[in-house]
Each structure stands twice: as structure tokens, then as C-alpha cells.
Design an enzyme around this catalytic site. Structure first.
Site, PDB file in Angstrom:
ATOM      1  N   SER A 231       5.440  -6.375  -1.993  1.00 38.72           N
ATOM      2  CA  SER A 231       5.163  -6.519  -0.566  1.00 38.72           C
ATOM      3  C   SER A 231       5.617  -7.890  -0.086  1.00 38.72           C
ATOM      4  O   SER A 231       5.269  -8.916  -0.679  1.00 38.72           O
ATOM      5  CB  SER A 231       3.658  -6.351  -0.328  1.00 38.72           C
ATOM      6  OG  SER A 231       3.362  -6.561   1.030  1.00 38.72           O
TER       7      SER A 231
ATOM      8  N   SER B 225       0.837  -1.205   0.000  1.00 36.31           N
ATOM      9  CA  SER B 225       0.000   0.000   0.000  1.00 36.31           C
ATOM     10  C   SER B 225       0.874   1.257   0.000  1.00 36.31           C
ATOM     11  O   SER B 225       0.640   2.191  -0.775  1.00 36.31           O
ATOM     12  CB  SER B 225      -0.924   0.020   1.222  1.00 36.31           C
ATOM     13  OG  SER B 225      -1.774  -1.109   1.190  1.00 36.31           O
TER      14      SER B 225
ATOM     15  N   CYS C 248      -9.675  -6.850   1.305  1.00 34.26           N
ATOM     16  CA  CYS C 248     -10.036  -5.462   1.606  1.00 34.26           C
ATOM     17  C   CYS C 248     -11.524  -5.198   1.432  1.00 34.26           C
ATOM     18  O   CYS C 248     -12.072  -4.287   2.033  1.00 34.26           O
ATOM     19  CB  CYS C 248      -9.260  -4.521   0.708  1.00 34.26           C
ATOM     20  SG  CYS C 248      -7.620  -5.106   0.375  1.00 34.26           S
TER      21      CYS C 248
ATOM     22  N   GLN D 245       1.311  -8.936  -6.504  1.00 28.42           N
ATOM     23  CA  GLN D 245       0.929 -10.347  -6.683  1.00 28.42           C
ATOM     24  C   GLN D 245       1.895 -11.099  -7.596  1.00 28.42           C
ATOM     25  O   GLN D 245       1.808 -12.325  -7.716  1.00 28.42           O
ATOM     26  CB  GLN D 245      -0.496 -10.441  -7.261  1.00 28.42           C
ATOM     27  CG  GLN D 245      -1.595 -10.019  -6.298  1.00 28.42           C
ATOM     28  CD  GLN D 245      -1.784 -10.993  -5.149  1.00 28.42           C
ATOM     29  OE1 GLN D 245      -1.496 -12.181  -5.255  1.00 28.42           O
ATOM     30  NE2 GLN D 245      -2.287 -10.502  -4.033  1.00 28.42           N
TER      31      GLN D 245
ATOM     32  N   THR E 147      13.310   4.981  11.271  1.00 24.99           N
ATOM     33  CA  THR E 147      14.310   3.919  11.442  1.00 24.99           C
ATOM     34  C   THR E 147      13.895   2.694  10.644  1.00 24.99           C
ATOM     35  O   THR E 147      12.746   2.264  10.709  1.00 24.99           O
ATOM     36  CB  THR E 147      14.449   3.577  12.944  1.00 24.99           C
ATOM     37  OG1 THR E 147      14.811   4.767  13.635  1.00 24.99           O
ATOM     38  CG2 THR E 147      15.514   2.510  13.171  1.00 24.99           C
TER      39      THR E 147
ATOM     40  N   HIS F 239       4.900  -9.847   2.476  1.00 24.74           N
ATOM     41  CA  HIS F 239       4.013 -10.897   3.008  1.00 24.74           C
ATOM     42  C   HIS F 239       3.244 -11.644   1.922  1.00 24.74           C
ATOM     43  O   HIS F 239       2.571 -12.628   2.194  1.00 24.74           O
ATOM     44  CB  HIS F 239       3.074 -10.340   4.086  1.00 24.74           C
ATOM     45  CG  HIS F 239       1.920  -9.527   3.595  1.00 24.74           C
ATOM     46  ND1 HIS F 239       0.653 -10.057   3.498  1.00 24.74           N
ATOM     47  CD2 HIS F 239       1.817  -8.248   3.202  1.00 24.74           C
ATOM     48  CE1 HIS F 239      -0.180  -9.106   3.071  1.00 24.74           C
ATOM     49  NE2 HIS F 239       0.514  -7.996   2.876  1.00 24.74           N
TER      50      HIS F 239
HETATM   51  C1  LIG Z   1      -1.842  -7.061  -0.978  1.00 25.96           C
HETATM   52  C2  LIG Z   1      -1.800  -6.104  -2.101  1.00 25.96           C
HETATM   53  C3  LIG Z   1      -1.485  -4.759  -1.890  1.00 25.96           C
HETATM   54  C4  LIG Z   1      -1.270  -4.184  -0.508  1.00 25.96           C
HETATM   55  O1  LIG Z   1      -0.095  -4.669   0.064  1.00 25.96           O
HETATM   56  P1  LIG Z   1       0.115  -4.516   1.656  1.00 25.96           P
HETATM   57  O2  LIG Z   1       1.518  -4.955   1.874  1.00 25.96           O
HETATM   58  O3  LIG Z   1      -0.869  -5.425   2.294  1.00 25.96           O
HETATM   59  O4  LIG Z   1      -0.103  -3.089   1.980  1.00 25.96           O
HETATM   60  C5  LIG Z   1      -1.434  -3.919  -2.979  1.00 25.96           C
HETATM   61  N1  LIG Z   1      -1.661  -4.378  -4.224  1.00 25.96           N
HETATM   62  C6  LIG Z   1      -1.949  -5.666  -4.480  1.00 25.96           C
HETATM   63  C7  LIG Z   1      -2.173  -6.107  -5.866  1.00 25.96           C
HETATM   64  C8  LIG Z   1      -2.040  -6.575  -3.427  1.00 25.96           C
HETATM   65  O5  LIG Z   1      -2.359  -7.834  -3.668  1.00 25.96           O
END
Ligand SMILES: *Cc1c(COP(=O)(O)O)cnc(C)c1O
Length: 395
Positions: A199, A71, A324, A179, A237, A201
């Protein structure tokens, strides 16, 4: 059986990612801005992680900026291009209707500030037509942002063509590759991106950490004021343990990407075939140009929310759309954009496989879904009307 099939929402951390993180929580907890040894070791680890990540996506370490996740990376990229545009009197942005909310909401904010936003439609297959991008670009366009792969229906966009078009027209191209990174090959040179979001995770790293690739020559806008971390572009930080862990997760994902992708594609197609046998169902998004792990279906006459709660009882973790939008009653903007009507869009199911999926799990999911869909239809007034001919079947 217990099957986690919601990997587009988040993934389990890999052993490598956890192991890489622990020393930076326990003994190597220094602040990278500190001049003593502990601090400098943290700084070295941070820079090593930057270099590792840069190598995977084919850029230089200086082009990687660490963030708190997808995000923030999306916000950062869009605001960077918008502020450059504002200074140059270019206040037009091109994007599309199936972007993640992190992109759409940022664009909505910019619209209120006077930017003009063109949101391109997608085809029924959930893919943006690159020639639509070409037609939409104007002399005052400061940014084109089109995601690499969609988080709900898994469709992979023609980013290389879009990147080439933008380059030719001198328009900054950003892609939300959250993704895609760690799952399919992503090369920032090949796709012509000026900025790219990722991202941790989503590829077996920790939550709350990500990165933004920013091509040399573009200076990221400061969204967070404070110290001079991240070359003066993002104060605070650094999340050293998270960043080190993210790099370990990405290196491991990249090393096994080819074999995982091939195996998952076979399992995905087995799942698609099995669910297609359920009457009045339809796959959402292109059958081929999609992520190896993504399956998204609509089943007529049922509510996706009930479906996924009953699947949960049977040990299958799924989703009805993006994490979301769950909890809200609005149907997915992505399903509406590919032409699903409200009633049908409500009956959606997203299954996103992990690398540990196997045939037995796939067959269990197919059986469980068929059972639950048929059970729910048994007392659905919509289904009764459809069967009685009072309403027309769409699927
Ligand atoms: C999960 C996701 C995000 C947001 O990532 P976060 O690390 O959860 O803020 C943005 N774009 C896409 C396509 C996602 O799948």
C-alpha cells in the site's frame, strides 16, 4: 516539540511522490484507455510505474496489479486463492492470529461460505513458527497467508521459510507486506510468495492506491466488474496520478532503505531502552526481529487511550494499537495473541518512527511518556490495588 510517531498508520507523502503526481492531475489527465495522445501518455506513465515497482520487488511488470490499497490487495489475493481452491475442492486455509483485519475479516467471510480456517498461534515474541505452518498444511489446503511484518508490534515473520514450505507442498502463499515494502528489503523470488500485498501510503505515497503482486500462472479473481483494465482482472479507470506517485515513493524509499534502516534501528533501540526504564513496563514483540521503526510497549496500571491523548497534548502523535481498532474497547487481538492479559493489553503504546526522527525526538518521547505514565498511575485505581498488593503485578 511536534513529533509524528504513527508511521504504521500512515506516512507523510514524500516531495518526490507529490511532484510525480502533479502533472497527472494538471495536464496529463488522460484516461489510459483512450486512443488519443493524452490518453496514451497516461497509459505509458502507468506502465512505466508498473515496471519501476516490479524492479523494486524483483518480478515482471505483468505480475503487478494496481489496487486501491492494502485492504483491497489482501481481499483480492485471498479471494483469488479461495476461488481456485473451491473449484479444485480444496477448502482449507492456513493463516495466523496476528494478521491485519483486512485478512482476518476476509477469512471470516470465507468461513461462513464453508471454508475451514486454521489460525496459527504466535509465540510470546509475536512470531509464527514455520514448523507450525508445515504441520498445518493439508492436501486440501488452497492458501497459506502470513504477513511479512506485523503492523502493531512490528515483528518480521520467517516468510522465506514459510514460502519454501508452501512451494514444496504446492500451496499458494500470500503475504501481506504492507508494513514491509519500502522499509525492509522485499524480494518476491527470495520469499517465495505467490502473491504479495502493498500500500502506497505506508511508504510515503498517497492514500487509496496499492498493488498486488501475482505470480505468473495465477489469474487474479475479478472483485470489481466492469471494463477490462488491469488485464481484465480489475475494472475501473486507473488511478494514474496515484500509481505514478506510488512508484516514485517506492523508488525513493528503496534507494535510501539501507541507510534509513540502520539509522532507525539505532534510534528504535534507544527508545526501547529508555521506555524499559519505566517500572512495570514491557516491550511487545521480539526485540531484534522487528521493523526498524516499530516500538510497542505495555505499561501496567494505565489505559493506553489516556496515555496517547496526553502524549498528543505534549506534541507526540502515537497510537495504542492499530488505527483500525482504536475507538473500540476490545484490546488488540495481536497483544492477546502474544499472551498479554486484557488489563495489560489495554495499557499499550505503539510508536512508529519516521525517517526524519532524531535523538532529540527520541529523548523527548521517553521523557514525555515517563511523565504521563507516572501521572496516570497517580489516580489509577488498578495501580493503587497493584501497589497495595490487592492485585499481582504481571509486568
Ligand atoms: C495499513 C495496512 C493494511 C491496509 O492498507 P490500506 O491501504 O490502508 O487499505 C493492511 N495490512 C497491513 C499490515 C497494514 O499495515
Amino acid at each position: 516539540m511536534n513529533i509524528y510517531a504513527d508511521n504504521a498508520a500512515t506516512t507523510r507523502m514524500s516531495r518526490a511522490a507529490i511532484d510525480a503526481m502533479l502533472p497527472y492531475l494538471e495536464t496529463e489527465y488522460g484516461n489510459p484507455s483512450s486512443l488519443h495522445g493524452v490518453g496514451q501518455r497516461a497509459k505509458e506513465a502507468l506502465e512505466a510505474a508498473r515496471a519501476d515497482i516490479a524492479a523494486v520487488i524483483n518480478c515482471t511488470p505483468k505480475e503487478i496489479f494496481f489496487t486501491s490499497g492494502g485492504s483491497e490487495s489482501d481481499n483480492q489475493a485471498i479471494m483469488t486463492a479461495a476461488e481456485r481452491g473451491r473449484r479444485a475442492g480444496k477448502m482449507h486455509i492456513v493463516s495466523d492470529k496476528i494478521e491485519h483485519h483486512a485478512v482476518l475479516e476476509t477469512l471470516k467471510k470465507l468461513k461462513k461460505q464453508g471454508f475451514e480456517i486454521t489460525l496459527l498461534p504466535v509465540g510470546q515474541n509475536g512470531i509464527v513458527d514455520a514448523s507450525d505452518v508445515e504441520k498445518a498444511l493439508r492436501d486440501d489446503t488452497c492458501l497459506c497467508t502470513v504477513m511479512y511484518a506485523n503492523n502493531e508490534i512490528g515483528t518480521v515473520q520467517p516468510v522465506e521459510r514459510i514460502g519454501a514450505i508452501c512451494r514444496e507442498r504446492g500451496v499458494i502463499f500470500h503475504t501481506d507486506a504492507v508494513q514491509a515494502v519500502g522499509h525492509i528489503p522485499v524480494d518476491v523470488q527470495a520469499c517465495g510468495a505467490d502473491m504479495l500485498s502493498a500500500s502506497a501510503h505506508k511508504f510515503h505515497g498517497p492514500k487509496g492506491v496499492g498493488f498486488l503482486y501475482v505470480k505468473r500462472g495465477i489469474k487474479p479473481e475479478r472483485l470489481i466488474e466492469g471494463g477490462s483494465q488491469e488485464r481484465g482482472c480489475r475494472a475501473g479507470t486507473e488511478n494514474v496520478a496515484g500509481v505514478v506517485s506510488m512508484a516514485a515513493a517506492l523508488k525513493e524509499s528503496a534507494a535510501h532503505m539501507k541507510e534509513n534502516g540502520e539509522r532507525l534501528t539505532v534510534l528504535r533501540d534507544r527508545l526501547i531502552k529508555g521506555l524499559s526504564a519505566i517500572p512495570h513496563s514491557a516491550l511487545n514483540g521480539d526485540a531484534v526481529k522487528r521493523l526498524p521503526s516499530n516500538v510497542n510497549f505495555c505499561f501496567e496500571g494505565i489505559e493506553g487511550e489516556s496515555l496517547l491523548l496526553l502524549l498528543d497534548d505534549k506534541g507526540v502523535c502515537a497510537s495504542s494499537g492499530s488505527a483500525c481498532t482504536s475507538g473500540s474497547l476490545d484490546p488488540s487481538h495481536v497483544l492477546l495473541a502474544i499472551g498479554r492479559v486484557h488489563d495489560v493489553a489495554h495499557g499499550s503504546l505503539r510508536l512508529t518512527l519516521g525517517e526524519d526522527a532524531d535523538e532529540a525526538q527520541i529523548d523527548y518521547i521517553i521523557g514525555a511518556t515517563a511523565e504521563v505514565v507516572s501521572y496516570l498511575r497517580g489516580f489509577s485505581p488498578v495501580w493503587r490495588d497493584l501497589c497495595a498488593g490487592k492485585k499481582q503485578f504481571i509486568l
